[in-house]
Design a protein around this motif. Structure first.
Motif, PDB file in Angstrom:
ATOM      1  N   ALA A 117       0.837  -1.201   0.000  1.00 27.51           N
ATOM      2  CA  ALA A 117       0.000   0.000   0.000  1.00 27.51           C
ATOM      3  C   ALA A 117       0.873   1.253   0.000  1.00 27.51           C
ATOM      4  O   ALA A 117       0.561   2.243  -0.683  1.00 27.51           O
ATOM      5  N   GLY A 118       1.978   1.227   0.748  1.00 23.05           N
ATOM      6  CA  GLY A 118       2.880   2.378   0.817  1.00 23.05           C
ATOM      7  C   GLY A 118       3.484   2.700  -0.548  1.00 23.05           C
ATOM      8  O   GLY A 118       3.471   3.854  -0.990  1.00 23.05           O
ATOM      9  N   PHE A 119       3.988   1.665  -1.220  1.00 25.65           N
ATOM     10  CA  PHE A 119       4.579   1.883  -2.555  1.00 25.65           C
ATOM     11  C   PHE A 119       3.519   2.378  -3.545  1.00 25.65           C
ATOM     12  O   PHE A 119       3.797   3.243  -4.379  1.00 25.65           O
ATOM     13  N   LEU A 120       2.328   1.829  -3.435  1.00 22.81           N
ATOM     14  CA  LEU A 120       1.246   2.261  -4.331  1.00 22.81           C
ATOM     15  C   LEU A 120       0.918   3.739  -4.089  1.00 22.81           C
ATOM     16  O   LEU A 120       0.754   4.518  -5.037  1.00 22.81           O
ATOM     17  N   PHE A 121       0.844   4.106  -2.820  1.00 17.75           N
ATOM     18  CA  PHE A 121       0.536   5.497  -2.484  1.00 17.75           C
ATOM     19  C   PHE A 121       1.584   6.436  -3.077  1.00 17.75           C
ATOM     20  O   PHE A 121       1.250   7.455  -3.693  1.00 17.75           O
ATOM     21  N   VAL A 122       2.863   6.085  -2.898  1.00 13.37           N
ATOM     22  CA  VAL A 122       3.948   6.936  -3.399  1.00 13.37           C
ATOM     23  C   VAL A 122       3.840   7.097  -4.912  1.00 13.37           C
ATOM     24  O   VAL A 122       3.950   8.210  -5.447  1.00 13.37           O
ATOM     25  N   ALA A 123       3.588   5.961  -5.615  1.00 11.82           N
ATOM     26  CA  ALA A 123       3.517   6.007  -7.083  1.00 11.82           C
ATOM     27  C   ALA A 123       2.331   6.843  -7.555  1.00 11.82           C
ATOM     28  O   ALA A 123       2.440   7.620  -8.509  1.00 11.82           O
ATOM     29  N   VAL A 124       1.214   6.717  -6.881  1.00 20.06           N
ATOM     30  CA  VAL A 124      -0.004   7.411  -7.314  1.00 20.06           C
ATOM     31  C   VAL A 124       0.039   8.898  -6.931  1.00 20.06           C
ATOM     32  O   VAL A 124      -0.441   9.753  -7.676  1.00 20.06           O
ATOM     33  N   TRP A 125       0.651   9.209  -5.792  1.00 20.20           N
ATOM     34  CA  TRP A 125       0.617  10.583  -5.283  1.00 20.20           C
ATOM     35  C   TRP A 125       1.694  11.481  -5.899  1.00 20.20           C
ATOM     36  O   TRP A 125       1.578  12.704  -5.852  1.00 20.20           O
ATOM     37  N   LYS A 126       2.721  10.873  -6.464  1.00 15.11           N
ATOM     38  CA  LYS A 126       3.845  11.649  -7.028  1.00 15.11           C
ATOM     39  C   LYS A 126       3.392  12.756  -8.001  1.00 15.11           C
ATOM     40  O   LYS A 126       3.837  13.900  -7.879  1.00 15.11           O
ATOM     41  N   PRO A 127       2.520  12.467  -8.991  1.00  9.04           N
ATOM     42  CA  PRO A 127       2.148  13.518  -9.945  1.00  9.04           C
ATOM     43  C   PRO A 127       1.441  14.700  -9.282  1.00  9.04           C
ATOM     44  O   PRO A 127       1.483  15.811  -9.797  1.00  9.04           O
ATOM     45  N   PHE A 128       0.799  14.469  -8.141  1.00  8.28           N
ATOM     46  CA  PHE A 128       0.033  15.540  -7.492  1.00  8.28           C
ATOM     47  C   PHE A 128       0.915  16.410  -6.581  1.00  8.28           C
ATOM     48  O   PHE A 128       0.554  17.528  -6.264  1.00  8.28           O
ATOM     49  N   ASP A 129       2.035  15.859  -6.134  1.00  9.25           N
ATOM     50  CA  ASP A 129       2.886  16.620  -5.220  1.00  9.25           C
ATOM     51  C   ASP A 129       4.352  16.246  -5.480  1.00  9.25           C
ATOM     52  O   ASP A 129       5.030  15.678  -4.618  1.00  9.25           O
ATOM     53  N   PRO A 130       4.842  16.569  -6.682  1.00 13.18           N
ATOM     54  CA  PRO A 130       6.163  16.066  -7.094  1.00 13.18           C
ATOM     55  C   PRO A 130       7.311  16.547  -6.204  1.00 13.18           C
ATOM     56  O   PRO A 130       8.313  15.850  -6.070  1.00 13.18           O
ATOM     57  N   GLN A 131       7.185  17.724  -5.578  1.00 14.17           N
ATOM     58  CA  GLN A 131       8.286  18.257  -4.754  1.00 14.17           C
ATOM     59  C   GLN A 131       8.431  17.505  -3.430  1.00 14.17           C
ATOM     60  O   GLN A 131       9.518  17.446  -2.864  1.00 14.17           O
ATOM     61  N   HIS A 132       7.313  16.978  -2.939  1.00 15.38           N
ATOM     62  CA  HIS A 132       7.354  16.413  -1.586  1.00 15.38           C
ATOM     63  C   HIS A 132       7.219  14.896  -1.534  1.00 15.38           C
ATOM     64  O   HIS A 132       7.244  14.302  -0.455  1.00 15.38           O
ATOM     65  N   VAL A 133       7.018  14.248  -2.699  1.00 17.24           N
ATOM     66  CA  VAL A 133       6.921  12.787  -2.728  1.00 17.24           C
ATOM     67  C   VAL A 133       8.158  12.242  -3.429  1.00 17.24           C
ATOM     68  O   VAL A 133       8.523  12.721  -4.503  1.00 17.24           O
ATOM     69  N   GLY A 134       8.820  11.268  -2.821  1.00 16.27           N
ATOM     70  CA  GLY A 134      10.003  10.703  -3.460  1.00 16.27           C
ATOM     71  C   GLY A 134      10.851   9.913  -2.493  1.00 16.27           C
ATOM     72  O   GLY A 134      10.368   9.437  -1.459  1.00 16.27           O
ATOM     73  N   MET A 135      12.136   9.799  -2.865  1.00 12.84           N
ATOM     74  CA  MET A 135      13.065   9.045  -2.018  1.00 12.84           C
ATOM     75  C   MET A 135      14.282   9.924  -1.752  1.00 12.84           C
ATOM     76  O   MET A 135      14.889  10.455  -2.679  1.00 12.84           O
ATOM     77  N   TRP A 136      14.615  10.079  -0.480  1.00 10.46           N
ATOM     78  CA  TRP A 136      15.739  10.937  -0.094  1.00 10.46           C
ATOM     79  C   TRP A 136      16.727  10.148   0.735  1.00 10.46           C
ATOM     80  O   TRP A 136      16.339   9.224   1.456  1.00 10.46           O
ATOM     81  N   MET A 137      17.984  10.548   0.599  1.00  7.62           N
ATOM     82  CA  MET A 137      19.010   9.905   1.403  1.00  7.62           C
ATOM     83  C   MET A 137      19.566  10.948   2.369  1.00  7.62           C
ATOM     84  O   MET A 137      19.953  12.041   1.958  1.00  7.62           O
ATOM     85  N   SER A 138      19.544  10.607   3.633  1.00  7.59           N
ATOM     86  CA  SER A 138      20.209  11.458   4.628  1.00  7.59           C
ATOM     87  C   SER A 138      21.281  10.584   5.273  1.00  7.59           C
ATOM     88  O   SER A 138      21.228   9.356   5.133  1.00  7.59           O
TER      89      SER A 138
END
Lengths: 196, 125
Positions: A117-138
């Motif tokens: 469900a998490g991966f699906l959410f990320v894939a579906v939500w990306k186009p609506f909020d491209p700046q805040h959805v993604g993968m970051w490395m800290s």
């Protein structure tokens, strides 16, 4: 008096069966208990004493075994008729209260489907909020999902959509397959245990 | 190659027989209902008296419930003269067709095996 004692003995047994019928609906529990009560009353053939009831109950098996057989066979039956996600997940939920193995399977399923469900959410939500959805490395960790104030450049860009969908499918399917495999193994083991 | 294997122990034969009986149990239960509805204890008694199948009593109801979910049997509660209601099981149309097919397969299988085992007759201990 003897009849009362015999009925009390029977009711105690049925209460113990009820306690172990976890995962069944109230209607199913009522049905199982009614049938067991009728079986014992038929077995004693009017000679209702604590001894005859005890003999009939011994022939039935321990309350835990009788309850387990009822739950696992209902699970097997549901699996035969509803082979999709909901049927299998319903079977997992039913088995969760029956044994430690069932509970562990339930927890693994929650994690597996949660990841899907998490991966699906990320894939579906990306186009609506491209700046805040993604993968970051800290330093020392990765973050996958949403971040209000990212401190580093996002790593996957639009690739997160196909990769997220793929990962979602993979986690969902593998969890589903694992559930089916484990449930069948549990049902087989239960049948072997009671010689059925 | 090891050619001096000991014959199977009685335990192994007993295990094999248990598996064989388990395999035929579904057919046997359905067959008991061929002539009409029965309740659980009647089914157990018929299995025992007519087929020598001694079934653990606690297993018959889960099995009947499975056959019911598969649509092969139907059940109904009936108030009995015994003073308590009994749940009677009967074959559905699908169950009747299924038991007929299963019986045909079983008979054919048993006949083939019977021919194969014919030379052993008279030699069996």
């Amino acid at each position: 008096m003897t009849r009362d004692a015999a009925m009390a003995h029977l009711e105690t047994y049925l209460a113990q069966v009820r306690r172990n019928l976890k995962g069944l609906s109230e209607a199913e529990v009522r049905e199982v208990l009614l049938e067991l009560r009728a079986h014992v009353l038929d077995k004693v053939e009017g000679n209702l004493t604590p001894n005859t009831v005890e003999t009939a109950l011994t022939a039935l098996g321990s309350p835990r075994d009788v309850a387990r057989a009822n739950v696992t066979e209902r699970v097997a039956a549901v699996m035969e008729t509803q082979r999709g996600f909901f049927g299998v997940f319903a079977a997992v939920v039913r088995l969760a209260g029956l044994s430690i193995g069932g509970f562990i399977l339930f927890m693994i399923s929650l994690v597996g489907y949660g990841m899907a469900a998490g991966f699906l959410f990320v894939a579906v939500w990306k186009p609506f909020d491209p700046q805040h959805v993604g993968m970051w490395m800290s330093p020392g960790s990765y973050t996958l999902g949403t971040l209000d104030h990212p401190h580093s450049p996002e790593m996957l860009g639009w690739w997160i959509i196909p990769l997220g969908l793929l990962a979602s499918l993979l986690f969902g399917y593998l969890t589903f397959a694992l559930d089916r495999f484990c449930i069948r193994a549990m049902v087989r083991s239960s049948r072997r245990g009671r010689g059925a | 190659m090891d050619t001096n294997r000991s014959p199977p122990s009685e335990d192994e034969v007993a295990k094999w027989e248990t598996q064989l009986r388990k395999g035929g149990l579904g057919l046997a239960v359905l067959a008991t209902l061929w002539n009409g509805r029965l309740y659980g204890l009647e089914i157990l008694r018929r299995l025992d008296s007519e087929a020598g199948l001694s079934v653990p009593e606690g297993t018959i109801y889960p099995l009947l419930n499975r056959l019911k979910t598969e649509g092969l049997v139907a059940s109904e509660w009936v108030e009995a003269a015994a003073g308590h209601p009994r749940k009677y099981y009967s074959l559905t149309d699908v169950g009747r067709a299924r038991v007929r097919d299963m019986a045909a397969s079983w008979t054919s299988f048993a006949a083939g095996l019977e021919r194969l085992l014919a030379p052993l007759k008279g030699d069996a201990r």
